[in-house]
Design a protein around this motif. Structure first.
Motif, mmCIF file in Angstrom:
data_model
loop_
_atom_site.group_PDB
_atom_site.id
_atom_site.type_symbol
_atom_site.label_atom_id
_atom_site.label_comp_id
_atom_site.label_asym_id
_atom_site.label_seq_id
_atom_site.Cartn_x
_atom_site.Cartn_y
_atom_site.Cartn_z
ATOM 1 N N ASP A 219 0.235 103.094 -35.760
ATOM 2 C CA ASP A 219 1.562 102.491 -35.813
ATOM 3 C C ASP A 219 1.713 101.349 -34.802
ATOM 4 O O ASP A 219 1.213 101.440 -33.672
ATOM 5 C CB ASP A 219 2.631 103.549 -35.512
ATOM 6 N N ASN A 245 4.394 101.337 -39.482
ATOM 7 C CA ASN A 245 4.075 102.772 -39.466
ATOM 8 C C ASN A 245 3.989 103.382 -40.859
ATOM 9 O O ASN A 245 4.002 104.605 -41.016
ATOM 10 C CB ASN A 245 5.095 103.544 -38.631
ATOM 11 N N GLY A 246 3.905 102.532 -41.883
ATOM 12 C CA GLY A 246 3.814 103.029 -43.247
ATOM 13 C C GLY A 246 5.153 103.264 -43.915
ATOM 14 O O GLY A 246 5.198 103.624 -45.092
ATOM 15 N N ARG A 254 0.462 101.804 -43.568
ATOM 16 C CA ARG A 254 0.427 102.121 -42.146
ATOM 17 C C ARG A 254 -0.637 101.265 -41.455
ATOM 18 O O ARG A 254 -1.731 101.071 -41.969
ATOM 19 C CB ARG A 254 0.121 103.600 -41.935
#
Length: 319
Positions: A219, A245-246, A254
Motif C-alpha cells: 500500500d 491499496n487496491g 493494490r
C-alpha cells in the motif's frame, strides 16, 4: 488512460498495437475554456448549461470540467451520497452532436467538497469547436432528495496531441516525515510517515495521467498539490490523490496509485509519493506523468545549493 478510446481490434492486430507502443499514444491538450456561474444539480434530474467558444482551430476530441464539487443536500449523517464520483457530464456541439458521457470526472467516496479538474475523450472522431455548446449534468445515483452543486465552473475543450512521458524511481525519504491526508478532507492517524516530493511545471496545458507503482506491491498513497506544498499543512492546496491499496474507485490494483488531472502550463505543481503507514516498509516506486507536454522538474533548495557549489568548484579549477 482511463479516458482513452476503446480500440476495436481483433487478436491478429494486438501484437501490432503493442509494438507501436508509446509512439502512437495520444493525450488531451487544452484548446479553449469558458466560465459559468455556480449551479446545483438534483441527482434525479438533468441540468443543461450553455457556453460559447471561439478561436478553436483544431478538431475537438474531448470535453472537461474544472469546478469545486459540493454536496448541497444528501446523506450527511451516513455519508452515502451524493459523491463527486457520481457527477455525469455530456457535451453537445453547436450542430447538436452529442458526445459520450464523461463519468467519473474525479473525486472520492465521501460527501466532502472536491476540486474537480479533468477531461475525457468524448468525440474520438473530432468535431468543430466554435459556437455555442450545451453541457448536460446528471448523476450516476438518482435519489429524489439529493442535490450536488458546482462552484467556480469552467468548461474545457480538448484536442489530441502526442503523449510525452516523464518517469522516475523514487523512495520516500525517512528523514522527512508528515501526517499524510486521508482522502480529500482528513488527515491520517497512521503517521507520521516518510514522503518524496517532486516540484514541477508543464509546458502544455492538458490532461495528465499520474501513476506510481510500488515495487513491493503493497500500500501507498500519492498526492497532487497546486501552487504550494507545506508538509505541516497537508490539506492546503491538495487537489487530487491516488489510493494505492487496491480500493481505488477507478480500479487501480493494490500497489498502484493513479489519477488523471488537468494541469495548466506555467503553474507549479507538487507530486508527493507517500509511505502508507509508519509501520510500512519503505520501498521504491516507479513513477510516471504522461500528458501532452513536457515536465520540467524544479530542483529542491538543497539540490540547487549543491549544483551551485559544484559549478563554483569547476570554475575555480578552471582558473
Amino acid at each position: 488512460m482511463r479516458f482513452g478510446m476503446t480500440l476495436g481490434m481483433n487478436a491478429a492486430l494486438v501484437g501490432l498495437a503493442l509494438a507501436a507502443g508509446q509512439a502512437n499514444a495520444q493525450s488531451l491538450k487544452l484548446l479553449g475554456s469558458a466560465s459559468d456561474s455556480d449551479f446545483d444539480v438534483p441527482t434525479s434530474s438533468v441540468v443543461t448549461r450553455s457556453a460559447s467558444f471561439a478561436g478553436i482551430g483544431e478538431p475537438v476530441t474531448g470535453i472537461g470540467l474544472s469546478a469545486r464539487y459540493t454536496t448541497v443536500s444528501g446523506d450527511f449523517g451516513g455519508g452515502a451520497g451524493p459523491w463527486p464520483l457520481d457527477v455525469e457530464m455530456t457535451g453537445i456541439t453547436p450542430d447538436s452532436t452529442s458526445g459520450s458521457t464523461f463519468t467519473p470526472i474525479g473525486g472520492d467516496v465521501t460527501i466532502a467538497d472536491f476540486p474537480l479538474a479533468n477531461g475525457a475523450r468524448t468525440f474520438p472522431g473530432g468535431v468543430a469547436g466554435n459556437g455555442s455548446w450545451d453541457f448536460e449534468f446528471g448523476s450516476t445515483e438518482s435519489v429524489s432528495n439529493w442535490t450536488y452543486g458546482l462552484r467556480d465552473v469552467q468548461y474545457h475543450l480538448f484536442g489530441d496531441a502526442p503523449s510525452v512521458t516523464y518517469s522516475d524511481t523514487v523512495t520516500p525519504d525517512a528523514s522527512q516525515q508528515w501526517d499524510r491526508p486521508f482522502f480529500i478532507g482528513g488527515v491520517s492517524a497512521l503517521g507520521p510517515v516518510a514522503f518524496d516530493v517532486l516540484e514541477f511545471t508543464v509546458d502544455v496545458s492538458g490532461v495528465y495521467e499520474f501513476e506510481s507503482v510500488l515495487s513491493s506491491g503493497s500500500d501507498h498513497f500519492t498526492f497532487l498539490y497546486d501552487g504550494a506544498f507545506d508538509a505541516s499543512q497537508s490539506l492546503e492546496n491538495l487537489v487530487n490523490y491516488g489510493l494505492g491499496n487496491g480500493n481505488d474507485p477507478f480500479g487501480s490494483p493494490r500497489g498502484t496509485s493513479s489519477f488523471d488531472h488537468l494541469l495548466m502550463a506555467g503553474e507549479t505543481y507538487y507530486f508527493v509519493t507517500s509511505q502508507w503507514a509508519s509501520f510500512s516498509t519503505l520501498a521504491a516506486s516507479a513513477n510516471s506523468i504522461v500528458g501532452p507536454g513536457s515536465v520540467t522538474v524544479i530542483p529542491a533548495p538543497a539540490s540547487v545549493a549543491m549544483l551551485a557549489a559544484s559549478s563554483l568548484l569547476v570554475t575555480r579549477r578552471r582558473r
